[in-house]
Design a protein around this motif. Structure first.
Motif, PDB file in Angstrom:
ATOM      1  N   SER A 119      40.391  40.207  32.970  1.00 31.41           N
ATOM      2  CA  SER A 119      40.683  38.907  33.569  1.00 31.41           C
ATOM      3  C   SER A 119      41.100  39.033  35.026  1.00 31.41           C
ATOM      4  O   SER A 119      41.879  39.910  35.400  1.00 31.41           O
ATOM      5  CB  SER A 119      41.781  38.197  32.794  1.00 31.41           C
ATOM      6  OG  SER A 119      42.120  36.977  33.438  1.00 31.41           O
ATOM      7  N   THR A 120      40.589  38.128  35.852  1.00 27.58           N
ATOM      8  CA  THR A 120      41.028  38.054  37.245  1.00 27.58           C
ATOM      9  C   THR A 120      41.842  36.780  37.456  1.00 27.58           C
ATOM     10  O   THR A 120      42.177  36.428  38.575  1.00 27.58           O
ATOM     11  CB  THR A 120      39.814  38.051  38.203  1.00 27.58           C
ATOM     12  OG1 THR A 120      38.923  37.013  37.808  1.00 27.58           O
ATOM     13  CG2 THR A 120      39.096  39.377  38.173  1.00 27.58           C
ATOM     14  N   GLU A 121      42.140  36.075  36.366  1.00 26.37           N
ATOM     15  CA  GLU A 121      42.896  34.826  36.459  1.00 26.37           C
ATOM     16  C   GLU A 121      44.392  35.114  36.506  1.00 26.37           C
ATOM     17  O   GLU A 121      45.121  34.844  35.560  1.00 26.37           O
ATOM     18  CB  GLU A 121      42.568  33.899  35.289  1.00 26.37           C
ATOM     19  CG  GLU A 121      41.175  33.336  35.345  1.00 26.37           C
ATOM     20  CD  GLU A 121      41.007  32.230  34.317  1.00 26.37           C
ATOM     21  OE1 GLU A 121      41.593  31.159  34.531  1.00 26.37           O
ATOM     22  OE2 GLU A 121      40.316  32.439  33.337  1.00 26.37           O
ATOM     23  N   TYR A 122      44.808  35.676  37.621  1.00 25.49           N
ATOM     24  CA  TYR A 122      46.210  36.001  37.824  1.00 25.49           C
ATOM     25  C   TYR A 122      47.008  34.705  37.963  1.00 25.49           C
ATOM     26  O   TYR A 122      46.649  33.838  38.745  1.00 25.49           O
ATOM     27  CB  TYR A 122      46.347  36.850  39.089  1.00 25.49           C
ATOM     28  CG  TYR A 122      47.769  37.167  39.458  1.00 25.49           C
ATOM     29  CD1 TYR A 122      48.548  37.971  38.641  1.00 25.49           C
ATOM     30  CD2 TYR A 122      48.318  36.670  40.627  1.00 25.49           C
ATOM     31  CE1 TYR A 122      49.857  38.265  38.982  1.00 25.49           C
ATOM     32  CE2 TYR A 122      49.624  36.962  40.977  1.00 25.49           C
ATOM     33  CZ  TYR A 122      50.381  37.764  40.153  1.00 25.49           C
ATOM     34  OH  TYR A 122      51.674  38.054  40.487  1.00 25.49           O
ATOM     35  N   VAL A 123      48.055  34.569  37.174  1.00 23.27           N
ATOM     36  CA  VAL A 123      48.832  33.325  37.217  1.00 23.27           C
ATOM     37  C   VAL A 123      50.306  33.571  37.515  1.00 23.27           C
ATOM     38  O   VAL A 123      51.164  32.810  37.131  1.00 23.27           O
ATOM     39  CB  VAL A 123      48.692  32.513  35.906  1.00 23.27           C
ATOM     40  CG1 VAL A 123      47.307  31.903  35.814  1.00 23.27           C
ATOM     41  CG2 VAL A 123      48.993  33.371  34.684  1.00 23.27           C
ATOM     42  N   GLY A 124      50.610  34.676  38.194  1.00 27.43           N
ATOM     43  CA  GLY A 124      51.976  34.890  38.655  1.00 27.43           C
ATOM     44  C   GLY A 124      52.849  35.637  37.670  1.00 27.43           C
ATOM     45  O   GLY A 124      52.366  36.168  36.689  1.00 27.43           O
ATOM     46  N   ASP A 125      54.148  35.675  37.967  1.00 31.18           N
ATOM     47  CA  ASP A 125      55.063  36.412  37.111  1.00 31.18           C
ATOM     48  C   ASP A 125      55.614  35.509  36.004  1.00 31.18           C
ATOM     49  O   ASP A 125      55.323  34.340  35.926  1.00 31.18           O
ATOM     50  CB  ASP A 125      56.172  37.077  37.917  1.00 31.18           C
ATOM     51  CG  ASP A 125      57.062  36.063  38.600  1.00 31.18           C
ATOM     52  OD1 ASP A 125      57.314  34.988  38.023  1.00 31.18           O
ATOM     53  OD2 ASP A 125      57.501  36.361  39.717  1.00 31.18           O
ATOM     54  N   SER A 126      56.468  36.102  35.159  1.00 23.46           N
ATOM     55  CA  SER A 126      56.923  35.386  33.969  1.00 23.46           C
ATOM     56  C   SER A 126      57.884  34.256  34.286  1.00 23.46           C
ATOM     57  O   SER A 126      58.194  33.429  33.434  1.00 23.46           O
ATOM     58  CB  SER A 126      57.579  36.352  32.992  1.00 23.46           C
ATOM     59  OG  SER A 126      58.742  36.888  33.582  1.00 23.46           O
ATOM     60  N   ASN A 127      58.384  34.224  35.530  1.00 24.48           N
ATOM     61  CA  ASN A 127      59.286  33.132  35.901  1.00 24.48           C
ATOM     62  C   ASN A 127      58.527  31.848  36.201  1.00 24.48           C
ATOM     63  O   ASN A 127      59.108  30.797  36.345  1.00 24.48           O
ATOM     64  CB  ASN A 127      60.130  33.532  37.104  1.00 24.48           C
ATOM     65  CG  ASN A 127      61.045  34.696  36.748  1.00 24.48           C
ATOM     66  OD1 ASN A 127      61.621  34.712  35.669  1.00 24.48           O
ATOM     67  ND2 ASN A 127      61.151  35.652  37.641  1.00 24.48           N
ATOM     68  N   ILE A 128      57.208  31.978  36.339  1.00 21.57           N
ATOM     69  CA  ILE A 128      56.379  30.797  36.575  1.00 21.57           C
ATOM     70  C   ILE A 128      55.628  30.509  35.278  1.00 21.57           C
ATOM     71  O   ILE A 128      54.687  31.203  34.937  1.00 21.57           O
ATOM     72  CB  ILE A 128      55.368  31.048  37.713  1.00 21.57           C
ATOM     73  CG1 ILE A 128      56.088  31.535  38.964  1.00 21.57           C
ATOM     74  CG2 ILE A 128      54.570  29.790  37.996  1.00 21.57           C
ATOM     75  CD1 ILE A 128      55.172  32.165  39.988  1.00 21.57           C
ATOM     76  N   ARG A 129      56.092  29.510  34.554  1.00 25.02           N
ATOM     77  CA  ARG A 129      55.463  29.238  33.267  1.00 25.02           C
ATOM     78  C   ARG A 129      54.996  27.786  33.204  1.00 25.02           C
ATOM     79  O   ARG A 129      55.713  26.904  32.771  1.00 25.02           O
ATOM     80  CB  ARG A 129      56.427  29.520  32.120  1.00 25.02           C
ATOM     81  CG  ARG A 129      56.578  31.009  31.843  1.00 25.02           C
ATOM     82  CD  ARG A 129      57.246  31.237  30.519  1.00 25.02           C
ATOM     83  NE  ARG A 129      58.574  30.656  30.496  1.00 25.02           N
ATOM     84  CZ  ARG A 129      59.664  31.267  30.960  1.00 25.02           C
ATOM     85  NH1 ARG A 129      59.575  32.467  31.474  1.00 25.02           N
ATOM     86  NH2 ARG A 129      60.828  30.679  30.903  1.00 25.02           N
ATOM     87  N   HIS A 130      53.778  27.566  33.615  1.00 27.79           N
ATOM     88  CA  HIS A 130      53.201  26.233  33.514  1.00 27.79           C
ATOM     89  C   HIS A 130      52.544  26.095  32.156  1.00 27.79           C
ATOM     90  O   HIS A 130      52.073  27.072  31.600  1.00 27.79           O
ATOM     91  CB  HIS A 130      52.143  26.031  34.597  1.00 27.79           C
ATOM     92  CG  HIS A 130      52.669  26.226  35.970  1.00 27.79           C
ATOM     93  ND1 HIS A 130      53.527  25.351  36.566  1.00 27.79           N
ATOM     94  CD2 HIS A 130      52.465  27.242  36.860  1.00 27.79           C
ATOM     95  CE1 HIS A 130      53.830  25.795  37.776  1.00 27.79           C
ATOM     96  NE2 HIS A 130      53.205  26.944  37.977  1.00 27.79           N
ATOM     97  N   THR A 131      52.475  24.888  31.664  1.00 28.36           N
ATOM     98  CA  THR A 131      51.717  24.690  30.430  1.00 28.36           C
ATOM     99  C   THR A 131      50.242  24.674  30.785  1.00 28.36           C
ATOM    100  O   THR A 131      49.868  24.315  31.900  1.00 28.36           O
ATOM    101  CB  THR A 131      52.112  23.382  29.727  1.00 28.36           C
ATOM    102  OG1 THR A 131      52.129  22.342  30.688  1.00 28.36           O
ATOM    103  CG2 THR A 131      53.485  23.500  29.094  1.00 28.36           C
TER     104      THR A 131
END
Ligand SMILES: [Zn+2]
Length: 132
Positions: A119-131
């Protein structure tokens, strides 16, 4: 609860130790859904409980990885256990086995790991949790 915590410590230690042994620079994990939401159905609450235990394990992995100089990335978990890495077809696994119409077949969890790795869909670290 204490036993589970001990298991998470051992698992995270083994994950990071294996990464160090193989000279891994980045560990990729599935991004977690928002575990703090209180407006969920009971079925989804079961899922959040599972997310919560995975959240703790992910925190341990991040902490130990950081000490070892290994980056941790969280990728979009959408379809990681449903997408064929050979032809791109998306469908559900049948029980633990994933079989694609193109002939590719593998254990569902290994498929998930392959797709997270690719996967190249990097979505940040665990402190950023969007639904999703
Ligand atoms: Zn396929």
């Amino acid at each position: 609860q204490r036993i589970m915590k001990d298991i998470d410590h051992k698992l995270s230690h083994d994950v990071v130790e294996t990464a160090v042994a193989h000279n891994v620079k980045t560990i990729k994990l599935e991004r977690l859904a928002n575990i703090r939401s209180t407006t969920r159905t009971s079925r989804k609450n079961n899922h959040s409980l599972h997310n919560w235990s995975f959240y703790r394990l992910a925190q341990f992995i991040e902490y130990k990885a950081k000490l070892a100089g290994i980056a941790v990335e969280h990728v979009n978990p959408a379809y990681t256990s449903q997408t064929c890495p050979v032809c791109g077809h998306v469908h559900h696994a049948n029980d633990r086995n994933y079989t694609c119409k193109c002939g590719f077949h593998i254990h569902r969890d290994i498929l998930g790991a392959m797709n997270i790795c690719n996967s190249t869909e990097y979505v940040g670290d665990s402190n950023i949790r969007h639904t999703a």
